[in-house]
Enzyme design. Structure first.
Site: not given
Length: 463
Positions: A271, A301, A348, A357, A406
């Protein structure tokens, strides 16, 4: 101890703060361009070329870097450090559970300077004042079928705002290159400001028959308005999920944390890179970020969070709610791996350590132990994060056996009532605007050229 950060007067607005930072950055850019053009910063290989250019250092990105061992750093600062010094909502400054604002992160990413509380208060107000959608955009969104993927609707809406692009109009009239950044700045601010209303409109049309779910509040921050327009605040009859006052306050802070952390992740992700690439052709910010959103919609993504929630719900059912049984969890994971499936939310492309995160999102729930005490999905995510890395290490085929962001984010939204899994990525789309648009402004400040790498065929690589 936090390193010193430049800070200007609390009465200086964002554009002036940026203007003050431009001369030094332009001077540095010209120095590198004139004196270091032949400096080698990496080595190209055939494997890298056919492997998605992973690891190639070939893209200028100012605000953030993902270190394999330390995770994301914003202008050199960790998530924990940013949580300490970036401003919060004006009415929650002293609340230890309150999270820093995405608009604080945007200011910091764009300028490299710590914004004051007064500056962010004014900036939040500016975003709220510019948040309303033009009539033509409301008509376009209302005309779309509710069956159309919400990410497609988001991309259409952002593209349509090109109708009002100040950059496109100024470029057509003929402006000096040194002025490109100012119009790019204005478009970027307008786009970010309107995203809460766009996201809320898409959610309402897709899942609630166009029902009005919330109100824009000119006295509130960007994330509050996004939450309100999703029906997640405790505003009497507009409270879609019947959240009490404490839950409403928590979900607003969840949106703040999620959007601030997802705003930037260096320039190589699809993105961000797509926004930069399209912008390098001097497409305006609306067209550029619309393209970035389409990249974000890809299953490799931005769709990862929804896949994790599906996985956790299915796993919880198979475990028959026995979420603390480590033996059963390990057996379930080995069953997946032995059947050539992956464990969603683990691994990752860059990181080789736990994603900070993920830890920040997990801590959000742990700080609210009473709220999440009976949430089996949340506790399964926590338990899984302690067990899955060991299984993946034994399996030996995963470079990074640790949970990424995620793994936790989707379950938190699910807890507060966003159960339409396709919509997680739309919220991601709102947040991801922060980083690529701040870099797009710098692309125009520095006058970066159109991006045009040289391609090579397999026959040449095989020689």
């Amino acid at each position: 101890m936090l390193r010193s950060i430049r800070s200007y007067s609390t009465h200086v607005d964002l554009k002036t703060t940026l203007q003050n930072a431009i001369p030094a950055k332009r001077e540095l850019y010209q120095y590198v361009k004139k004196n270091l053009a032949n400096k080698e910063i990496g080595q190209l290989t055939a494997g890298g070329t056919i492997g998605g250019m992973r690891g190639y250092k070939s893209l200028l990105w100012e605000a953030s870097v993902v270190d394999p061992n330390e995770g994301i750093r914003f202008h050199g600062y960790t998530i924990q450090e940013c949580q300490k010094f970036l401003p919060k909502a004006k009415d929650e400054i002293n609340d230890p559970k309150s999270e820093f604002l995405p608009e604080s992160m945007f200011w910091f990413l764009l300028t490299g300077n710590k914004p004051s509380q007064d500056q962010i208060n004014e900036f939040s107000n500016e975003l709220a004042l510019k948040a309303g959608l033009p009539d033509y955009l409301n008509k376009i969104l209302d005309s779309l079928p509710s069956s159309l993927h919400p990410m497609t609707q988001l991309s259409i809406a952002i593209s349509a705002l090109n109708n009002d692009s100040k950059f496109a109009k100024a470029y057509a009239s003929g402006i000096p290159k040194n002025d490109y950044w100012e119009y790019t700045f204005e478009d970027s601010i307008n786009l970010i400001a309107k995203l809460p209303a766009i996201v809320g409109k898409i959610y309402s049309n897709t899942y609630h028959n166009g029902e009005k779910l919330g109100e824009l509040n000119l006295n509130k921050d960007w994330s509050y308005n996004l939450s309100s327009l999703l029906g997640l605040t405790s505003n009497d009859s507009l409270n879609l999920n019947k959240l009490n006052q404490d839950q409403s306050k928590d979900v607003v802070n969840l949106v703040r944390l999620y959007c601030a952390l997802h705003g930037d992740h260096e320039g190589g992700n699809v993105s961000a890179h797509t926004t930069h690439l399209v912008g390098s052709a001097l497409s305006d910010p609306f067209l550029s970020y619309s393209a970035g959103v389409q990249g974000l919609a890809g299953p490799l993504h931005g769709l990862a969070a929804q896949e994790v929630v599906r996985f956790i719900v299915e796993m919880n059912s198979n475990l028959q709610n026995d979420i603390s049984n480590s033996t059963k969890i390990e057996e379930y994971l080995w069953g997946l791996l032995n059947s050539k499936r992956v464990i969603p939310g683990y691994g990752h492309g860059v990181l080789r350590k736990p994603d900070p995160r993920f830890e920040a999102m997990l801590q959000f729930g742990l700080k609210r132990s009473n709220e999440f005490a009976n949430d089996e999905l949340f506790h399964l995510v926590k338990n899984l994060s302690e067990i899955a890395p060991g299984v993946l290490k034994k399996h030996g085929k995963t470079k990074n056996p640790y949970p990424n962001v995620d793994s936790s984010s989707g379950v938190l939204f699910y807890h507060y009532g966003i159960k339409e899994l396709l919509f997680f990525t739309v919220i991601f789309g709102a947040s991801r605007s922060i980083g690529p648009l701040s870099q797009l402004i710098w692309d125009r400040v520095l006058g970066l050229p159109i991006e045009r790498p040289k391609s090579v065929d397999l026959k040449t690589l095989a020689q």
